[in-house]
Design a protein around this motif. Structure first.
Motif, mmCIF file in Angstrom:
data_model
loop_
_atom_site.group_PDB
_atom_site.id
_atom_site.type_symbol
_atom_site.label_atom_id
_atom_site.label_comp_id
_atom_site.label_asym_id
_atom_site.label_seq_id
_atom_site.Cartn_x
_atom_site.Cartn_y
_atom_site.Cartn_z
ATOM 1 N N LYS A 1 2.872 -33.914 41.043
ATOM 2 C CA LYS A 1 3.887 -33.199 41.828
ATOM 3 C C LYS A 1 3.501 -31.727 41.917
ATOM 4 O O LYS A 1 3.228 -31.087 40.902
ATOM 5 N N MET A 2 3.470 -31.206 43.138
ATOM 6 C CA MET A 2 3.079 -29.802 43.329
ATOM 7 C C MET A 2 4.085 -28.863 42.665
ATOM 8 O O MET A 2 5.296 -29.028 42.799
ATOM 9 N N SER B 1 -0.006 -22.739 51.242
ATOM 10 C CA SER B 1 -0.177 -22.773 52.700
ATOM 11 C C SER B 1 -1.646 -22.627 53.068
ATOM 12 O O SER B 1 -2.426 -21.996 52.347
ATOM 13 N N ILE B 2 -2.033 -23.270 54.153
ATOM 14 C CA ILE B 2 -3.417 -23.164 54.604
ATOM 15 C C ILE B 2 -3.423 -22.634 56.031
ATOM 16 O O ILE B 2 -2.445 -22.774 56.762
ATOM 17 N N SER B 3 -4.521 -22.020 56.404
ATOM 18 C CA SER B 3 -4.548 -21.386 57.716
ATOM 19 C C SER B 3 -5.930 -21.381 58.344
ATOM 20 O O SER B 3 -6.153 -20.775 59.374
ATOM 21 N N ILE C 1 2.243 -32.494 36.727
ATOM 22 C CA ILE C 1 2.458 -31.366 37.640
ATOM 23 C C ILE C 1 1.096 -30.809 38.049
ATOM 24 O O ILE C 1 0.206 -30.644 37.216
ATOM 25 N N ALA C 2 0.945 -30.541 39.358
ATOM 26 C CA ALA C 2 -0.290 -29.921 39.860
ATOM 27 C C ALA C 2 -0.006 -28.470 40.217
ATOM 28 O O ALA C 2 0.816 -28.193 41.081
ATOM 29 N N LYS D 1 4.276 -28.433 50.107
ATOM 30 C CA LYS D 1 5.485 -27.817 49.549
ATOM 31 C C LYS D 1 5.614 -28.125 48.063
ATOM 32 O O LYS D 1 5.169 -29.169 47.597
ATOM 33 N N ALA D 2 6.258 -27.227 47.347
ATOM 34 C CA ALA D 2 6.600 -27.488 45.945
ATOM 35 C C ALA D 2 7.396 -28.798 45.896
ATOM 36 O O ALA D 2 8.272 -29.019 46.728
ATOM 37 N N GLY D 3 7.060 -29.666 44.955
ATOM 38 C CA GLY D 3 7.766 -30.936 44.822
ATOM 39 C C GLY D 3 7.093 -32.088 45.566
ATOM 40 O O GLY D 3 7.374 -33.250 45.278
#
Lengths: 404, 404
Positions: free
Chosen positions: A337-338, A343-345, A363-364, A394-396
């Motif tokens: 789980k993040m 974010s990537i761009s 948890i990652a 996203k977190a989670g």
């Protein structure tokens, strides 16, 4: 702007170009064969076991007499002998007779089961059996484990301890395996120095030679270091010519800057029978990856940044090694789980290094670190892939982490 | 009936008796250190990088002028030079000035950021910058990756490719690691022959020497084969005395039958300073496991059945190796769904070998095979544990599979 290949296009190309390359083989003692790849189907020339074998300590009997036995009404047998483990019994078992036998012993003719010691009492030459015993109980029949004439190990099967045990069990002292692939390693860059030299000016120590050497060892190949080459077309071309002659795969790291990248590409292209398969990939890190085929051999131009270089080894070079040896990708993956958003761009598929934290759940935690940071990898448990069509994670979110 | 230890009691005993054994160390070249255990904290004697380094190809500038730059209103700089990668720039950057710089280049004094090539146009000695650049953008500051005086690798840390990269980055050619543990391997049994001999009578080929040798190699120890010893107290005692002198751990397999078990136990007990720690464990397979401590060394009496023998190596011997080297258990585990019911009845904790089938979900298929079947292991992906308090597992249950 040139169109970059996707990473799955690269996988396809590697498969197409290298699946049918024929490899050398060698015959080695079985105990040295751990993690080597079997070069042909292995057929057993014997039955294993090659006789009906007792799997317990107990007594060989004809079992029919025990069918109604219980604690109150034991079946009673006459004790007629003892089977010496490793030898063929010289007697037969008749109706109502029993013989002592130990684990691994040759079940005597005439008997059809072995009753476990625990279920008997021996007294004055008589054996009392307190429970029913089924036909063939506690007997491993001749050929029941491995049948003579059967294939026990398949071509391309990786030999781990159990497979080496199977080879030993059928009496093989040696096994034919594919020879280890040879990998030549070259570092390039005017700023790169070896650990023997003094750190002065704006030099940095060579890292990629060592991370690549270790990674090659981890993949059971034989790496060879060719040292550091300056950013010079002729010097690089000379070293490449030498390395490609002596190896199955050559890895050149560095030269990702404008100019030096072109230099590496040109030097690789100049080799006899060289075909550039990949010239830049739409991934981050690892955009400036070059892959060429030279006869049946491969040259990789890897990014100079240590983190990118090591990642591309694990992502593409390891893949090529698996393809050459007909192995499935055995990378271990876990779901996690993040911990935070990421974010990537870049517009490319991004690979994000994460540290795994094992609590109630896994948890990652994404690792931030500027490009070129070697310490980032030191802390990474694995990486996740974020496709170029996404803007981030996203977190989670539950993500698949490929362990390093 | 003697009371058998539980497997977690065995783990506790191993931890208590062997956590503080002191191990020899040796200093080896970093590229040979893969999977070795670092013998002391490693402190960096340098900053990495040891200068402010550009992480991209572009231009070193003072960035303040770009803060309001965009596609219509570029910030304009005078081009004053080029940084040669690997060398210290001989010029400084003033207000409104820019210098070409490549990845890895030494950021010149006076500049505070590097703008990426992609965001610029160079024309007639002028540089046009089309977006804002933040202070320190694209610069890896001196010591930002690794700080001088910091611990970069901890004592007992396992050295993988990234850690070897860190050692290279701080200029270390060599590293002090714990010496590989030496493991002596003895097979016993009147029925066991080597692969050099003819298979006759009720003999069987020695399997355990080879599966144990391979397993030791897999755990980065140095195994040595001592061959096959007959079921004879004096012969076994002689061989044990020799092997325990020359190794850190000795593995004796076989002798699980009544009588031969007692023989092995007696021979191990007879060694100088021998202390029997474990004499039978409440597990299946592996009940007749013996563990003894002889000075600071360990002797394992392992079951003769190849499957049980290999399992006990992975379950107890590997654990001891991890304890000696202060390593966490790194066995990989996956969750899977049982394909069929599996019942247990031994009253002991049972370990069931399963084959994993990867479809939409991961399915664990229990493998049946009589005790002594080596081919069973050949097909096994891993094992599950069924506690002695249970009667079995049901089809559809989610189980934790420890991969082999």
């Amino acid at each position: 702007m040139k169109v970059l290949m996707t990473y799955f296009e690269v996988f396809d190309i590697l498969r197409r170009e290298f699946s049918n390359v024929s490899l050398k083989t060698e015959t080695i003692p079985i105990q040295e064969a751990l993690d080597r790849i079997c070069a042909k189907d292995i057929i057993s020339s014997i039955d294993v076991p090659h006789f009906d074998k007792s799997t317990v300590d107990g007594y060989a009997i004809r079992c029919e007499k025990t069918f109604s036995a219980n604690d109150e009404n034991p079946a009673i047998f006459d004790l007629v002998g003892e089977v010496k483990t490793g030898e063929i019994p010289t007697f037969e078992i008749g109706e109502g007779q029993a013989a002592r036998i130990f684990t691994g012993g040759h079940v005597p003719d005439g008997s059809n089961a072995v009753v476990m010691l625990e279920n008997t009492i021996e007294e004055d030459g008589k054996l009392f059996v307190f429970r029913p015993v089924k036909p063939n109980e506690n007997i491993l029949k001749k050929g029941e484990d491995i049948k003579k004439g059967c294939i026990v190990i398949k071509k391309y099967q990786k030999l781990k301890a159990p497979q080496i045990g199977v080879l030993a069990a059928i009496g093989q002292k040696e096994v034919e395996v594919f020879s280890k692939l040879k990998v030549g390693i070259i570092s390039t860059g005017d700023e790169i120095i070896s650990q023997d030299q003094n750190l002065e000016g704006a030099k940095i120590y060579d890292v990629n030679s060592y991370t690549l050497f270790a990674s090659c060892t981890e993949e059971y190949t034989v790496p060879k270091l060719y040292g550091i080459v300056k950013d010079d077309y002729n010097a690089l071309q000379d070293m490449l010519s030498k390395a490609i002659l002596e190896n199955d795969i050559v890895l050149v790291s560095g030269g990702s800057s404008v100019g030096t990248y072109d230099n590496t590409l040109k030097a690789i292209s100049s080799l006899e029978n060289s075909k550039i398969l990949v010239d830049g990939v739409s991934i981050k890190p690892g955009k400036p990856t070059i892959i060429a085929k030279v006869f049946d051999k491969a040259i990789f131009g890897l990014p100079g940044h240590p983190v990118s270089c090591l990642f591309i080894f694990k992502f593409f070079v390891k893949r090529l090694i698996d393809i050459l040896l007909h192995q499935q990708d055995t990378s271990k993956k876990v779901l996690a789980k993040m911990k935070t958003n990421f974010s990537i761009s870049s517009g490319r598929t991004e690979f994000v290094f994460v540290k795994l934290i094992y609590s109630d759940e896994i948890i990652a935690e994404p690792l931030y670190g500027k490009s070129g940071s070697i310490n980032l990898l030191n802390n990474a448990s694995g990486y996740i892939r974020v496709d170029s069509t996404k803007t981030g994670i996203k977190a989670g979110d539950i993500v698949e982490v490929t362990l390093l």
